[in-house]
Design a protein around this motif. Structure first.
Motif, PDB file in Angstrom:
ATOM      1  N   VAL A  85       0.854  -1.188   0.000  1.00 54.17           N
ATOM      2  CA  VAL A  85       0.000   0.000   0.000  1.00 54.17           C
ATOM      3  C   VAL A  85       0.887   1.234   0.000  1.00 54.17           C
ATOM      4  CG1 VAL A  85      -1.764   1.281   1.282  1.00 54.17           C
ATOM      5  CG2 VAL A  85      -1.741  -1.215   1.357  1.00 54.17           C
ATOM      6  N   THR A  86       0.497   2.236  -0.788  1.00 49.64           N
ATOM      7  CA  THR A  86       1.202   3.514  -0.794  1.00 49.64           C
ATOM      8  C   THR A  86       0.179   4.607  -0.516  1.00 49.64           C
ATOM      9  OG1 THR A  86       2.740   2.650  -2.431  1.00 49.64           O
ATOM     10  CG2 THR A  86       2.697   5.023  -2.135  1.00 49.64           C
ATOM     11  N   VAL A  87       0.512   5.548   0.381  1.00 49.40           N
ATOM     12  CA  VAL A  87      -0.393   6.620   0.768  1.00 49.40           C
ATOM     13  C   VAL A  87       0.094   7.932   0.158  1.00 49.40           C
ATOM     14  CG1 VAL A  87      -1.424   7.863   2.716  1.00 49.40           C
ATOM     15  CG2 VAL A  87      -0.909   5.425   2.927  1.00 49.40           C
ATOM     16  N   SER A  88      -0.821   8.713  -0.378  1.00 48.03           N
ATOM     17  CA  SER A  88      -0.483  10.013  -0.968  1.00 48.03           C
ATOM     18  C   SER A  88      -0.158  11.025   0.120  1.00 48.03           C
ATOM     19  CB  SER A  88      -1.669  10.545  -1.783  1.00 48.03           C
ATOM     20  OG  SER A  88      -2.722  10.921  -0.898  1.00 48.03           O
ATOM     21  N   ALA A  89       0.427  12.126  -0.296  1.00 46.16           N
ATOM     22  CA  ALA A  89       0.560  13.279   0.592  1.00 46.16           C
ATOM     23  C   ALA A  89      -0.843  13.855   0.788  1.00 46.16           C
ATOM     24  CB  ALA A  89       1.481  14.320  -0.038  1.00 46.16           C
ATOM     25  N   PRO A  90      -1.112  14.469   1.943  1.00 43.43           N
ATOM     26  CA  PRO A  90      -2.449  15.030   2.171  1.00 43.43           C
ATOM     27  C   PRO A  90      -2.716  16.252   1.301  1.00 43.43           C
ATOM     28  CG  PRO A  90      -1.006  15.462   4.047  1.00 43.43           C
ATOM     29  CD  PRO A  90      -0.241  14.599   3.102  1.00 43.43           C
ATOM     30  N   LEU A  91      -3.993  16.443   0.967  1.00 42.70           N
ATOM     31  CA  LEU A  91      -4.451  17.606   0.216  1.00 42.70           C
ATOM     32  C   LEU A  91      -5.550  18.269   1.029  1.00 42.70           C
ATOM     33  CD1 LEU A  91      -4.661  19.300  -2.463  1.00 42.70           C
ATOM     34  CD2 LEU A  91      -6.511  17.709  -3.089  1.00 42.70           C
ATOM     35  N   SER A  92      -5.391  19.555   1.346  1.00 44.26           N
ATOM     36  CA  SER A  92      -6.415  20.314   2.069  1.00 44.26           C
ATOM     37  C   SER A  92      -7.279  21.063   1.067  1.00 44.26           C
ATOM     38  CB  SER A  92      -5.777  21.319   3.035  1.00 44.26           C
ATOM     39  OG  SER A  92      -5.069  20.637   4.047  1.00 44.26           O
ATOM     40  N   VAL A  93      -8.602  20.957   1.241  1.00 42.24           N
ATOM     41  CA  VAL A  93      -9.556  21.651   0.380  1.00 42.24           C
ATOM     42  C   VAL A  93     -10.417  22.545   1.269  1.00 42.24           C
ATOM     43  CG1 VAL A  93     -11.441  21.408  -1.278  1.00 42.24           C
ATOM     44  CG2 VAL A  93      -9.583  19.728  -1.254  1.00 42.24           C
ATOM     45  N   ALA A  94     -10.366  23.860   1.006  1.00 42.43           N
ATOM     46  CA  ALA A  94     -11.132  24.824   1.804  1.00 42.43           C
ATOM     47  C   ALA A  94     -12.476  25.097   1.140  1.00 42.43           C
ATOM     48  CB  ALA A  94     -10.350  26.119   1.948  1.00 42.43           C
ATOM     49  N   VAL A  95     -13.536  25.024   1.945  1.00 38.14           N
ATOM     50  CA  VAL A  95     -14.872  25.398   1.504  1.00 38.14           C
ATOM     51  C   VAL A  95     -15.168  26.739   2.167  1.00 38.14           C
ATOM     52  CG1 VAL A  95     -17.326  24.777   1.523  1.00 38.14           C
ATOM     53  CG2 VAL A  95     -15.582  23.000   1.268  1.00 38.14           C
ATOM     54  N   THR A  96     -15.369  27.760   1.346  1.00 35.27           N
ATOM     55  CA  THR A  96     -15.553  29.110   1.876  1.00 35.27           C
ATOM     56  C   THR A  96     -17.008  29.549   1.905  1.00 35.27           C
ATOM     57  OG1 THR A  96     -15.139  30.031  -0.313  1.00 35.27           O
ATOM     58  CG2 THR A  96     -13.246  29.836   1.169  1.00 35.27           C
ATOM     59  N   HIS A  97     -17.876  28.846   1.173  1.00 30.21           N
ATOM     60  CA  HIS A  97     -19.304  29.161   1.188  1.00 30.21           C
ATOM     61  C   HIS A  97     -20.096  27.972   0.658  1.00 30.21           C
ATOM     62  CE1 HIS A  97     -18.132  30.053  -2.965  1.00 30.21           C
ATOM     63  NE2 HIS A  97     -19.370  29.808  -3.287  1.00 30.21           N
ATOM     64  N   TRP A  98     -21.378  27.947   1.038  1.00 31.63           N
ATOM     65  CA  TRP A  98     -22.269  26.911   0.520  1.00 31.63           C
ATOM     66  C   TRP A  98     -22.860  27.374  -0.785  1.00 31.63           C
ATOM     67  CZ3 TRP A  98     -24.533  27.211   5.928  1.00 31.63           C
ATOM     68  CH2 TRP A  98     -23.947  26.266   6.751  1.00 31.63           C
ATOM     69  N   GLN A  99     -23.166  26.442  -1.649  1.00 29.69           N
ATOM     70  CA  GLN A  99     -23.858  26.790  -2.882  1.00 29.69           C
ATOM     71  C   GLN A  99     -25.349  26.742  -2.599  1.00 29.69           C
ATOM     72  OE1 GLN A  99     -22.557  24.964  -6.411  1.00 29.69           O
ATOM     73  NE2 GLN A  99     -24.391  25.480  -7.546  1.00 29.69           N
ATOM     74  N   ARG A 100     -25.972  27.893  -2.560  1.00 32.31           N
ATOM     75  CA  ARG A 100     -27.396  27.974  -2.249  1.00 32.31           C
ATOM     76  C   ARG A 100     -28.247  27.508  -3.429  1.00 32.31           C
ATOM     77  NH1 ARG A 100     -28.020  30.169   2.511  1.00 32.31           N
ATOM     78  NH2 ARG A 100     -26.381  31.482   3.336  1.00 32.31           N
ATOM     79  N   GLY A 101     -29.414  26.979  -3.091  1.00 32.18           N
ATOM     80  CA  GLY A 101     -30.364  26.591  -4.122  1.00 32.18           C
ATOM     81  C   GLY A 101     -30.093  25.241  -4.745  1.00 32.18           C
ATOM     82  N   ALA A 102     -29.100  24.515  -4.258  1.00 30.29           N
ATOM     83  CA  ALA A 102     -28.801  23.211  -4.845  1.00 30.29           C
ATOM     84  C   ALA A 102     -28.870  22.108  -3.798  1.00 30.29           C
ATOM     85  CB  ALA A 102     -27.413  23.237  -5.483  1.00 30.29           C
TER      86      ALA A 102
END
Length: 131
Positions: A85-102
């Motif tokens: 098994v090989t594990v990737s480096a971590p990736l951080s994903v920032a969510v800055t707002h919600w998508q309204r109406g969906a």
């Protein structure tokens, strides 16, 4: 080479607009291929699947993400084959707002039903509130 652990995958995400809907891609550009993948979000498995090994060709696994509230999520992927098994480096994903109406607002309350108003018959065929 067929008796080696998979090469290390590289993660990327297409969350340019900062909403809670994006794709995390795991790409293996060279090296020994994997036969399966496992995505982890904040250390918890969220997806797994099979991959077709065709070393030395590139491989790609994708994770569709939606409905994430504001905050940062950290992703890793495990690429596996019979040798390890090989594990990737971590990736951080920032969510800055919600998508309204969906349907993206978590735990949004259901709309309230209007209470029924009792009516009485009218000689003109119209309904009138009961007195």
């Amino acid at each position: 080479m067929t008796d080696a652990s998979p090469a290390r995958a590289v993660l990327s995400a297409d969350n340019w607009d900062g909403d809670g809907r994006y794709t995390v891609a795991a790409d293996l550009w060279w090296g020994t291929n994997a036969t399966s993948s496992r995505f982890l979000e904040n250390g918890i498995e969220v997806s797994s699947g099979s991959l077709t090994a065709a070393t030395p060709n590139a491989q790609r696994a994708m994770l569709q993400v939606s409905g994430k509230p504001k905050g940062t999520n950290v992703y890793t992927v495990e690429f596996r084959n019979a040798a390890g098994v090989t594990v990737s480096a971590p990736l951080s994903v920032a969510v800055t707002h919600w998508q309204r109406g969906a349907g993206m607002l978590p735990d949004a309350p259901a709309p309230r039903a209007r209470p029924a108003v009792p009516t009485r018959p009218c000689p003109l065929g119209r309904a009138h509130p009961a007195a």
